[in-house]
Design an enzyme around this catalytic site. Sequence first.
Site, PDB file in Angstrom:
ATOM      1  N   GLY A 170       0.799  -1.213   0.000  1.00 39.23           N
ATOM      2  CA  GLY A 170       0.000   0.000   0.000  1.00 39.23           C
ATOM      3  C   GLY A 170       0.831   1.262   0.000  1.00 39.23           C
ATOM      4  N   THR A 206      -1.132  -2.844  -3.652  1.00 36.21           N
ATOM      5  CA  THR A 206      -1.781  -3.831  -4.501  1.00 36.21           C
ATOM      6  C   THR A 206      -1.834  -3.354  -5.959  1.00 36.21           C
ATOM      7  OG1 THR A 206      -3.117  -4.776  -2.731  1.00 36.21           O
ATOM      8  CG2 THR A 206      -4.015  -4.970  -4.935  1.00 36.21           C
ATOM      9  N   ASN A 227      -8.108   4.432   5.688  1.00 37.96           N
ATOM     10  CA  ASN A 227      -7.979   4.695   4.250  1.00 37.96           C
ATOM     11  C   ASN A 227      -9.071   3.990   3.470  1.00 37.96           C
ATOM     12  OD1 ASN A 227      -6.913   2.552   2.123  1.00 37.96           O
ATOM     13  ND2 ASN A 227      -6.126   1.923   4.142  1.00 37.96           N
ATOM     14  N   PHE A 248      -7.398   0.771  -4.144  1.00 42.05           N
ATOM     15  CA  PHE A 248      -6.433   0.203  -5.110  1.00 42.05           C
ATOM     16  C   PHE A 248      -6.124   1.166  -6.260  1.00 42.05           C
ATOM     17  CE2 PHE A 248      -7.835  -4.509  -4.245  1.00 42.05           C
ATOM     18  CZ  PHE A 248      -7.204  -4.471  -3.029  1.00 42.05           C
ATOM     19  N   ASN A 285      -4.327 -10.727  -2.562  1.00 42.72           N
ATOM     20  CA  ASN A 285      -5.019  -9.894  -1.585  1.00 42.72           C
ATOM     21  C   ASN A 285      -6.527 -10.018  -1.799  1.00 42.72           C
ATOM     22  OD1 ASN A 285      -5.941  -7.935   0.134  1.00 42.72           O
ATOM     23  ND2 ASN A 285      -5.121  -6.197  -1.029  1.00 42.72           N
ATOM     24  N   SER A 306      -8.919  -6.367   1.242  1.00 35.48           N
ATOM     25  CA  SER A 306      -9.104  -4.926   1.359  1.00 35.48           C
ATOM     26  C   SER A 306     -10.589  -4.620   1.481  1.00 35.48           C
ATOM     27  CB  SER A 306      -8.550  -4.207   0.120  1.00 35.48           C
ATOM     28  OG  SER A 306      -9.041  -2.881   0.111  1.00 35.48           O
ATOM     29  N   ASN A 364     -11.939  -1.900   0.668  1.00 39.44           N
ATOM     30  CA  ASN A 364     -12.276  -0.752  -0.183  1.00 39.44           C
ATOM     31  C   ASN A 364     -12.611  -1.092  -1.628  1.00 39.44           C
ATOM     32  OD1 ASN A 364     -11.827   1.066   1.998  1.00 39.44           O
ATOM     33  ND2 ASN A 364      -9.624   0.738   1.711  1.00 39.44           N
ATOM     34  N   THR A 365     -12.638  -2.375  -1.954  1.00 36.21           N
ATOM     35  CA  THR A 365     -13.132  -2.787  -3.264  1.00 36.21           C
ATOM     36  C   THR A 365     -14.381  -3.615  -3.003  1.00 36.21           C
ATOM     37  OG1 THR A 365     -10.945  -2.808  -4.292  1.00 36.21           O
ATOM     38  CG2 THR A 365     -12.617  -4.189  -5.324  1.00 36.21           C
ATOM     39  N   LYS A 406      -3.468 -12.923   1.707  1.00 39.27           N
ATOM     40  CA  LYS A 406      -3.552 -11.905   2.776  1.00 39.27           C
ATOM     41  C   LYS A 406      -4.997 -11.789   3.242  1.00 39.27           C
ATOM     42  CE  LYS A 406      -2.299  -7.166   3.963  1.00 39.27           C
ATOM     43  NZ  LYS A 406      -1.582  -5.960   3.554  1.00 39.27           N
ATOM     44  N   THR A 440      -2.570  -9.140   9.311  1.00 37.80           N
ATOM     45  CA  THR A 440      -3.845  -8.918   8.670  1.00 37.80           C
ATOM     46  C   THR A 440      -3.829  -7.631   7.851  1.00 37.80           C
ATOM     47  OG1 THR A 440      -4.785  -7.519  10.411  1.00 37.80           O
ATOM     48  CG2 THR A 440      -5.027  -9.890  10.684  1.00 37.80           C
ATOM     49  N   ASN A 441      -4.895  -7.491   7.072  1.00 40.03           N
ATOM     50  CA  ASN A 441      -5.176  -6.226   6.391  1.00 40.03           C
ATOM     51  C   ASN A 441      -5.836  -5.261   7.390  1.00 40.03           C
ATOM     52  OD1 ASN A 441      -5.695  -4.358   4.224  1.00 40.03           O
ATOM     53  ND2 ASN A 441      -5.670  -6.122   2.843  1.00 40.03           N
ATOM     54  N   THR A 442      -6.381  -4.175   6.922  1.00 41.52           N
ATOM     55  CA  THR A 442      -7.042  -3.192   7.792  1.00 41.52           C
ATOM     56  C   THR A 442      -8.411  -3.720   8.233  1.00 41.52           C
ATOM     57  OG1 THR A 442      -7.999  -2.138   5.853  1.00 41.52           O
ATOM     58  CG2 THR A 442      -5.918  -1.246   6.642  1.00 41.52           C
ATOM     59  N   GLY A 471      -2.967   0.557  12.128  1.00 40.05           N
ATOM     60  CA  GLY A 471      -2.177   1.164  13.190  1.00 40.05           C
ATOM     61  C   GLY A 471      -2.476   0.544  14.546  1.00 40.05           C
ATOM     62  N   SER A 520       1.455   1.795   9.041  1.00 36.98           N
ATOM     63  CA  SER A 520       0.961   3.016   9.694  1.00 36.98           C
ATOM     64  C   SER A 520       1.989   3.653  10.620  1.00 36.98           C
ATOM     65  CB  SER A 520      -0.312   2.719  10.483  1.00 36.98           C
ATOM     66  OG  SER A 520      -1.301   2.219   9.624  1.00 36.98           O
TER      67      SER A 520
HETATM   68  C1  LIG Z   1      -2.935   4.029   3.142  1.00 36.01           C
HETATM   69  C2  LIG Z   1      -2.917   2.538   3.167  1.00 36.01           C
HETATM   70  C3  LIG Z   1      -3.014   1.835   1.992  1.00 36.01           C
HETATM   71  C4  LIG Z   1      -3.003   0.451   1.997  1.00 36.01           C
HETATM   72  N1  LIG Z   1      -3.071  -0.221   0.819  1.00 36.01           N
HETATM   73  C5  LIG Z   1      -2.997  -1.568   0.807  1.00 36.01           C
HETATM   74  C6  LIG Z   1      -2.996  -2.275  -0.402  1.00 36.01           C
HETATM   75  O1  LIG Z   1      -3.030  -1.702  -1.490  1.00 36.01           O
HETATM   76  N2  LIG Z   1      -2.934  -3.636  -0.353  1.00 36.01           N
HETATM   77  C7  LIG Z   1      -2.863  -4.327   0.833  1.00 36.01           C
HETATM   78  O2  LIG Z   1      -2.789  -5.551   0.827  1.00 36.01           O
HETATM   79  N3  LIG Z   1      -2.840  -3.654   2.008  1.00 36.01           N
HETATM   80  C8  LIG Z   1      -2.903  -2.312   2.018  1.00 36.01           C
HETATM   81  N4  LIG Z   1      -2.869  -1.645   3.210  1.00 36.01           N
HETATM   82  C9  LIG Z   1      -2.841  -2.432   4.475  1.00 36.01           C
HETATM   83  C10 LIG Z   1      -1.442  -2.613   5.010  1.00 36.01           C
HETATM   84  O3  LIG Z   1      -0.638  -3.329   4.128  1.00 36.01           O
HETATM   85  C11 LIG Z   1      -1.481  -3.334   6.360  1.00 36.01           C
HETATM   86  O4  LIG Z   1      -2.003  -4.639   6.172  1.00 36.01           O
HETATM   87  C12 LIG Z   1      -2.362  -2.623   7.384  1.00 36.01           C
HETATM   88  O5  LIG Z   1      -2.215  -1.228   7.277  1.00 36.01           O
HETATM   89  C13 LIG Z   1      -2.042  -3.041   8.811  1.00 36.01           C
HETATM   90  O6  LIG Z   1      -0.701  -2.711   9.143  1.00 36.01           O
HETATM   91  P1  LIG Z   1      -0.308  -1.381   9.995  1.00 36.01           P
HETATM   92  O7  LIG Z   1      -1.184  -1.372  11.197  1.00 36.01           O
HETATM   93  O8  LIG Z   1       1.137  -1.556  10.290  1.00 36.01           O
HETATM   94  O9  LIG Z   1      -0.568  -0.235   9.098  1.00 36.01           O
HETATM   95  C14 LIG Z   1      -2.897  -0.258   3.224  1.00 36.01           C
HETATM   96  C15 LIG Z   1      -2.779   0.458   4.415  1.00 36.01           C
HETATM   97  C16 LIG Z   1      -2.783   1.840   4.406  1.00 36.01           C
HETATM   98  C17 LIG Z   1      -2.664   2.574   5.711  1.00 36.01           C
END
Ligand SMILES: Cc1cc2nc3c(=O)[nH]c(=O)nc-3n(C[C@H](O)[C@H](O)[C@H](O)COP(=O)(O)O)c2cc1C
Length: 376
Positions: free
Chosen positions: A74, A97, A122, A126, A186, A189, A191-192, A228, A256-258, A282, A333
């Site tokens: 990301g 991604t 966020n 993508f 992935n 996410s 957001n899709t 993921k 994990t993802n968000t 975060g 984050s």
């Molecule tokens: C702005 C932003 C964009 C992200 N874009 C993607 C993405 O495109 N593909 C993906 O697998 N995860 C994406 N993530 C998720 C991160 O890879 C990660 O899994 C998630 O933020 C948890 O880790 P953290 O708490 O250290 O941020 C994104 C996170 C943020 C904050």
Amino acid sequence: MPWEDFVYKLLFDLVFKKMDPEKAHHLAFFWIRLASSVPGLRGLVRLVLAPRDRALRTDALGLALPGPFGLAAGFDKNAVGIDGLSMLGFDYVEIGTVTGEAQPGNPQPRLFRLVEDRALINRMGFNNQGSARVAARLAARPHTSSTPVVGVNIGKTKVVEEADAVADYVKSTERLARFADYLVVNVSSPNTPGLRNLQAVEHLRPLLSAVREAADRTTPHHVPLLVKIAPDLADEDIDEVADLALELGLDGIIATNTTIGREGLRSDAARVAEIGMGGLSGAPLKERALVVLQRLRARTGGRLTLVSVGGIETAEDAWQRIVHGADLVQGYSAFVYEGPLWCRRVHKGLSARLRAGGFRSLAAAVGSAVDDRTAA
Ligand SMILES: Cc1cc2nc3c(=O)[nH]c(=O)nc-3n(C[C@H](O)[C@H](O)[C@H](O)COP(=O)(O)O)c2cc1C
């Protein structure tokens, strides 16, 4: 507070915090890339920031890494700043991604800071230049002995129907697999629209099988394949994904993802509501990401490479994940809040913990708090 931390806190408060978060991201990333393009500077900065402790070296996914700590997907969606990010000390960089076709992502604003929570929300959606362009960029990269490990994270193009998702992932795989040290599907996410439905095993099985087949068809060498997952999966669904990964001979799972959850935040509830939809990342993700890791470890008992991500801020956070079974860790984050010396701090803390625990290598520490290897 050490002076170098003070400098970044000041920069954050006086410059970045006042800017739109997405603009701040582009500015910071521009500086990183600029610095890494100055002849001699990249190596010098790397020398100071990257880990030199041999005990941190680790073999995961069949790859030799200088340490376990990578940049999560990301941040560098289009693979434009891999060398700059490696210069800052990340042991590997996961790009993407990347989707089958280029797409602009959601309308702005789509990235928000919750400073009191050391979190981000966020709904980027993508935004990326598409697999053909990213593949061409990766193909043009010179390979040297200091080239970092690069993971490639792929996702579904928004306008592609769910029924045609497999073909979209396969298209990206065919273009990108040969340049990937590891490949990530992935499906997590938020957001899709509909993407996370692909986590259900009846969808995931054909998807992962097709991506595996496409990768094997396009490259003579084995490209490690990982999936993921979201922190919002029910515990039984996590088990099902783990079982499927074992059944299909996948190499690992990234968790994990968000999250779409908003529980336990300190930030003003009205502001959080006003921000609206998106994935939260975060510090608030820390607890759940650890629980998901523990669940995966219990289910797979060291038979899969586990990559833990979500709320890792400090060396202690990274260490907790490692002793609970993470072969590798990632973060995103906290990079925003901690700045360019983040990797150095995490590596130093990990080295200290390895020594204090009497571990001769990082591998020896992986899963040491669960001790289930013989049971697996
Ligand atoms: C702005 C932003 C964009 C992200 N874009 C993607 C993405 O495109 N593909 C993906 O697998 N995860 C994406 N993530 C998720 C991160 O890879 C990660 O899994 C998630 O933020 C948890 O880790 P953290 O708490 O250290 O941020 C994104 C996170 C943020 C904050």
